[in-house]
Write an enzyme that holds these catalytic residues in place. Structure first.
Site, PDB file in Angstrom:
ATOM      1  N   CYS A   1      -2.513  -2.783  -9.521  1.00 53.17           N
ATOM      2  CA  CYS A   1      -2.866  -4.165  -9.849  1.00 53.17           C
ATOM      3  C   CYS A   1      -1.870  -4.838 -10.784  1.00 53.17           C
ATOM      4  CB  CYS A   1      -4.264  -4.212 -10.457  1.00 53.17           C
ATOM      5  SG  CYS A   1      -5.541  -3.585  -9.340  1.00 53.17           S
TER       6      CYS A   1
ATOM      7  N   HIS B   1      -4.855 -11.193 -13.555  1.00 56.84           N
ATOM      8  CA  HIS B   1      -5.300 -10.363 -12.439  1.00 56.84           C
ATOM      9  C   HIS B   1      -6.789 -10.551 -12.238  1.00 56.84           C
ATOM     10  CE1 HIS B   1      -6.268  -7.052  -9.892  1.00 56.84           C
ATOM     11  NE2 HIS B   1      -6.779  -6.317 -10.861  1.00 56.84           N
TER      12      HIS B   1
ATOM     13  N   ASN C   1     -11.245  -8.376  -5.721  1.00 59.75           N
ATOM     14  CA  ASN C   1     -10.019  -7.833  -6.305  1.00 59.75           C
ATOM     15  C   ASN C   1      -9.069  -7.423  -5.181  1.00 59.75           C
ATOM     16  OD1 ASN C   1      -8.023  -6.297  -7.526  1.00 59.75           O
ATOM     17  ND2 ASN C   1      -9.414  -5.127  -8.820  1.00 59.75           N
TER      18      ASN C   1
END
Length: 330
Positions: A109, A252, A282
């Site tokens: 990520c 993020h 996500n």
């Protein structure tokens, strides 16, 4: 390095929390209250990562007004490649960008932000003039869809940013920091399985394969709300930028509570926190550029505005950067 174009691509299939509750013991209220996620895009069986990444890359090229032959470098941030030997060269071929070197960068990520910073270093040396930085992940292929702790969190998507050399006074990367802590790697993994194959009598070798994603959600949450504000604070201090001069927090997209906690730490109004978690979940390395592209296209992000950005996740790894959006230069 100036940020002069962006583009994104998402699968057509959207699975809502309610639909997911038909498979696992969960509910829309349970997921939304803990994560902010309402739905996620899932790639079909005939939709490889290469296709998503190439669509996002073409959109970014069009936005920047570049031809594929203008590219010198393609960086693909991904943890779910179509080919473990590298997927970026396949994207390069699909684009027809034959003047560009292309390779993958894996940092989960944190991947997009790490790749953007890496591209900036190539540009700073003069080795590269124009680059595409792509964040793309298809983690649906690595989920245990019977594990409600993880299957509700992740989605698939891709997005790209076009960056090019510019005078130092016009740079879009004003400052950055990167960190890794491998002692905490076990908090979030997509680990190799412990398969064995007998090669010869008394000789065995490992058999390739990966277990589904595992995450200790509580530990990852504590890590993010502690480390991300600290690192962002270091970047703002190093660049002499007061928090109230930041136009947008571009973080993020992992959990809405994390986004809100970082905003509260810097007294940034929640309306200046960019979030599309409700629609995408996500998407790992794709979250930051996917959110950037959405906010540029709808007019929220304007040329010259400052973006405080942070990526964080598996590794454990995390990074922060102060960015200035420039937009197409005509």
């Amino acid at each position: 390095m100036a940020l002069v174009g962006c583009g994104s691509a998402a699968p057509a299939i959207s699975i809502s929390n309610q639909q997911l509750s038909e498979r696992v013991d969960t509910s829309d209220d349970w997921i939304r209250s803990r994560t902010g996620i309402g739905a996620r895009r899932i790639a079909s069986a005939d939709e490889p990562l290469t296709e998503l990444a190439s669509r996002a890359a073409r959109a970014a090229l069009d936005h920047a007004g570049w031809a594929p032959g203008d590219l010198d470098l393609i960086l693909l941030a991904t943890s779910s490649p179509d080919d473990l030997f590298g997927t970026a060269p396949r994207v390069q071929g699909a684009l027809g960008a034959m003047n560009a070197v292309a390779f993958d960068l894996t940092a989960a990520c944190s991947g997009f932000l790490f790749a953007l910073i890496t591209a900036a270093q190539y540009i700073a040396t003069g080795a590269v003039r124009r680059s595409l930085v792509i964040g793309a992940d298809q983690l649906s292929r690595w989920l245990d869809w019977n594990d409600r702790r993880t299957c509700v969190l992740f989605g698939d998507g891709a997005a790209a940013v076009a960056v090019e050399a510019c005078p130092v006074s016009e740079t879009g990367l004003l400052g950055f920091r990167m960190r890794s802590d491998g002692s905490r790697y076990a908090c979030l993994t997509l680990a190799q399985t412990d398969g064995r194959e007998t090669l010869l009598p008394g000789v065995s070798t490992q058999k390739g394969g990966f277990a589904p994603i595992f995450m200790n959600g509580q530990e990852v949450y504590k890590f993010a709300v502690r480390e991300v504000p600290q690192l962002l604070g270091e970047v703002l201090a190093a660049t002499g930028t007061p928090a109230d001069q930041v136009d947008w927090l571009l973080l993020h997209q992992a959990n809405q509570r994390i986004l809100d906690a970082v905003a509260d730490r810097f007294a940034v109004p929640h309306e200046r926190v960019l979030s599309n978690l409700a629609h995408y979940g996500n998407t790992s390395a794709a979250t930051i550029p996917l959110m950037l592209d959405e906010a540029v296209r709808d007019g929220r992000i304007q040329p010259g505005q400052l973006l405080a950005s942070s990526g964080f996740g598996a590794g454990l790894s995390w990074g922060a950067a102060l960015l200035r959006w420039d937009g197409p230069r005509g």
